[in-house]
Design a protein around this motif. Structure first.
Motif, PDB file in Angstrom:
ATOM      1  N   ASP A  54      -0.441  -7.515  11.265  1.00 18.72           N
ATOM      2  CA  ASP A  54      -1.210  -8.211  10.483  1.00 18.72           C
ATOM      3  C   ASP A  54      -2.684  -7.511  10.430  1.00 18.72           C
ATOM      4  O   ASP A  54      -3.150  -7.279   9.312  1.00 18.72           O
ATOM      5  N   ALA A  55      -3.085  -7.085  11.620  1.00 22.30           N
ATOM      6  CA  ALA A  55      -4.467  -6.242  11.476  1.00 22.30           C
ATOM      7  C   ALA A  55      -4.433  -4.989  10.902  1.00 22.30           C
ATOM      8  O   ALA A  55      -5.311  -4.224  10.354  1.00 22.30           O
ATOM      9  N   MET A  56      -3.037  -4.244  11.063  1.00 21.34           N
ATOM     10  CA  MET A  56      -2.992  -2.972  10.262  1.00 21.34           C
ATOM     11  C   MET A  56      -2.282  -2.830   9.155  1.00 21.34           C
ATOM     12  O   MET A  56      -1.734  -1.890   8.544  1.00 21.34           O
ATOM     13  N   ALA A  57      -2.488  -4.201   8.226  1.00 26.09           N
ATOM     14  CA  ALA A  57      -1.725  -4.510   7.105  1.00 26.09           C
ATOM     15  C   ALA A  57      -2.180  -3.090   6.044  1.00 26.09           C
ATOM     16  O   ALA A  57      -1.293  -2.808   5.473  1.00 26.09           O
ATOM     17  N   VAL A  58      -3.290  -2.810   5.958  1.00 21.01           N
ATOM     18  CA  VAL A  58      -4.073  -2.025   4.886  1.00 21.01           C
ATOM     19  C   VAL A  58      -3.453  -0.746   5.285  1.00 21.01           C
ATOM     20  O   VAL A  58      -3.165   0.032   4.462  1.00 21.01           O
ATOM     21  N   ASP A  59      -3.375  -0.146   6.362  1.00 22.00           N
ATOM     22  CA  ASP A  59      -2.989   1.229   6.936  1.00 22.00           C
ATOM     23  C   ASP A  59      -1.431   1.243   6.764  1.00 22.00           C
ATOM     24  O   ASP A  59      -1.022   2.318   5.815  1.00 22.00           O
ATOM     25  N   LEU A  60      -0.408   0.220   6.977  1.00 19.43           N
ATOM     26  CA  LEU A  60       1.040   0.425   6.881  1.00 19.43           C
ATOM     27  C   LEU A  60       1.263   0.476   5.634  1.00 19.43           C
ATOM     28  O   LEU A  60       2.095   0.953   4.916  1.00 19.43           O
ATOM     29  N   ILE A  61       0.641  -0.643   4.905  1.00 21.01           N
ATOM     30  CA  ILE A  61       0.796  -0.601   3.332  1.00 21.01           C
ATOM     31  C   ILE A  61       0.486   0.714   2.379  1.00 21.01           C
ATOM     32  O   ILE A  61       1.302   1.346   1.663  1.00 21.01           O
ATOM     33  N   THR A  62      -0.641   1.237   2.882  1.00 20.79           N
ATOM     34  CA  THR A  62      -1.270   2.558   2.279  1.00 20.79           C
ATOM     35  C   THR A  62      -0.080   3.867   2.660  1.00 20.79           C
ATOM     36  O   THR A  62       0.381   4.592   1.828  1.00 20.79           O
ATOM     37  N   LEU A  63       0.390   3.628   3.977  1.00 25.19           N
ATOM     38  CA  LEU A  63       1.153   4.638   4.345  1.00 25.19           C
ATOM     39  C   LEU A  63       2.626   4.666   3.526  1.00 25.19           C
ATOM     40  O   LEU A  63       3.305   5.520   3.041  1.00 25.19           O
ATOM     41  N   GLY A  64       3.084   3.567   3.503  1.00 23.18           N
ATOM     42  CA  GLY A  64       4.195   2.694   2.731  1.00 23.18           C
ATOM     43  C   GLY A  64       4.203   3.198   1.150  1.00 23.18           C
ATOM     44  O   GLY A  64       5.050   4.073   0.697  1.00 23.18           O
ATOM     45  N   ALA A  65       2.988   2.941   0.671  1.00 17.27           N
ATOM     46  CA  ALA A  65       2.984   3.327  -0.872  1.00 17.27           C
ATOM     47  C   ALA A  65       2.813   4.889  -1.086  1.00 17.27           C
ATOM     48  O   ALA A  65       3.401   5.594  -2.021  1.00 17.27           O
ATOM     49  N   LEU A  66       2.014   5.619  -0.191  1.00 17.07           N
ATOM     50  CA  LEU A  66       1.810   7.014  -0.205  1.00 17.07           C
ATOM     51  C   LEU A  66       3.206   7.727  -0.084  1.00 17.07           C
ATOM     52  O   LEU A  66       3.458   8.839  -0.950  1.00 17.07           O
ATOM     53  N   THR A  67       3.838   7.333   1.011  1.00 16.13           N
ATOM     54  CA  THR A  67       5.244   7.862   1.255  1.00 16.13           C
ATOM     55  C   THR A  67       6.258   7.876   0.084  1.00 16.13           C
ATOM     56  O   THR A  67       6.986   8.639  -0.456  1.00 16.13           O
ATOM     57  N   ALA A  68       6.332   6.477  -0.441  1.00 15.77           N
ATOM     58  CA  ALA A  68       7.244   6.129  -1.609  1.00 15.77           C
ATOM     59  C   ALA A  68       6.648   7.002  -2.777  1.00 15.77           C
ATOM     60  O   ALA A  68       7.492   7.514  -3.633  1.00 15.77           O
ATOM     61  N   PHE A  69       5.520   7.045  -3.335  1.00 20.13           N
ATOM     62  CA  PHE A  69       4.901   7.888  -4.296  1.00 20.13           C
ATOM     63  C   PHE A  69       5.365   9.079  -4.236  1.00 20.13           C
ATOM     64  O   PHE A  69       5.872   9.905  -5.084  1.00 20.13           O
ATOM     65  N   ALA A  70       4.993   9.785  -3.047  1.00 21.13           N
ATOM     66  CA  ALA A  70       5.260  11.259  -2.999  1.00 21.13           C
ATOM     67  C   ALA A  70       6.801  11.466  -2.907  1.00 21.13           C
ATOM     68  O   ALA A  70       7.048  12.397  -3.776  1.00 21.13           O
TER      69      ALA A  70
END
Length: 336
Positions: A287-303
């Motif tokens: 929960d505290a790392m939601a922004v970090d983990l969502i960003t990592l997932g989004a960047l990885t998927a996009f790339a």
């Protein structure tokens, strides 16, 4: 505050030169002892460029600063994709090798997905760290065997495969980059061994100084250790990848930069997080790392999608990656 800022700069400098000397010496030694360039590129160079992240994360976790270690690994992966890969594509859109698409990209996606899964209970245990480290060994062996098409280790190859040619170019270019970045242009096994040891010593010392400076800055300006790990520490330890990728892109070798980023992200999860958790369990709330983990997932998927669909990363896609990284930094600032 001035003292801690000085520690950050000095520690970052030691990390930068330590990594370059380590890569120069270890890659030179590996080639001098007759290892095939493909093996050097997929192991020595890949592990060497992740050495600053590993050093800083281990130093942080030994001091009881697990949030910095966790933030460093996640933040470095975000910076690698958003900042480094984005800038590389803008400078010189890279073509993506077929081997990278079917070998490394599935692991890139898998390692990004495994981070939130391991943190579901709020802790990354020693057992989970050991499994990640074991996975890194298995991954390295599998990649080398796959890239060599199942050939026996050390078997002569009269006509190098495309992977072998790319790896040879990458190994030579990485050595040249290390020399341009300040590593001595030496030859001979004894001198190369000395350069490797000096580089390792600089990394260890620089990691300690850098973490001390980062903690001091965090306390001085009211930043959390997680935020410092995601930003200052993550970008600082990604300097070798940034320098290598920018030089490679400017010199028309942007494909090397892509392999560098993808390999670094995989090893950051398997080796850096695995090694840190093996030393001491890492606490992290999804929960505290939601922004970090969502960003990592989004960047990885996009790339991953961009590289798999057209086998080229276009400037527009690079700009999108860079914009996503900038949005991530803004979100961190707004979240406090």
């Amino acid at each position: 505050m001035l003292l801690h800022a000085t520690q950050l700069v000095l520690g970052g400098t030691f990390l930068y030169f330590g990594a370059e000397w380590l890569v120069k010496g270890s890659a030179g030694l590996a080639l001098a002892f007759g290892l095939r360039p493909l093996v050097v590129g997929l192991t020595v160079v890949a592990y060497g460029t992740s050495a600053p992240e590993l050093t800083v994360s281990l130093a942080a976790v030994l001091e009881g600063r697990g949030a910095i270690a966790l933030g460093n690994a996640v933040g470095s992966n975000i910076a690698n994709l958003g900042l480094i890969l984005g800038l590389t594509a803008i400078i010189s859109p890279p073509r993506v090798e077929g081997g990278l698409i079917w070998r490394e990209i599935p692991f890139l996606v898998g390692t990004a997905a495994v981070v939130p899964l391991l943190l579901l209970d709020g802790t990354m245990s020693r057992l989970e760290g050991a499994l990640l480290c074991a996975a890194s060994v298995g991954y390295s062996v599998w990649v080398i065997r796959s890239a060599r098409g199942g050939a026996a280790a050390g078997a002569p190859s009269p006509r190098p495969s495309p992977d072998e040619r790319v790896a040879l170019e990458a190994a030579r270019e990485t050595e040249a980059d290390a020399e341009r970045a300040g590593a001595p242009a030496v030859t001979g096994k004894p001198r190369l061994a000395l350069i490797t040891l000096v580089g390792l010593a600089l990394l260890v010392f620089g990691g300690k100084v850098f973490v001390d400076g980062a903690v001091g800055v965090a306390l001085g300006v009211g930043m959390s250790e997680r935020l410092v790990g995601l930003t200052i520490v993550a970008v600082g330890t990604s300097l070798p990848e940034l320098a290598t990728s920018m030089i490679a892109a400017l010199r028309g070798h942007s494909a090397i930069a892509v392999g560098n980023v993808v390999g670094s992200n995989i090893f950051n999860v398997l080796i850096i997080l695995g090694g840190a958790a093996l030393v001491r369990p890492l606490a992290g709330s999804p929960d505290a790392m939601a922004v970090d983990l969502i960003t990592l997932g989004a960047l990885t998927a996009f790339a991953a999608i961009a590289m798999r669909t057209e086998r080229i990363l276009r400037r527009a896609e690079g700009a999108a990656l860079l914009a996503m990284y900038a949005a991530f930094l803004v979100a961190l600032v707004l979240a406090g």
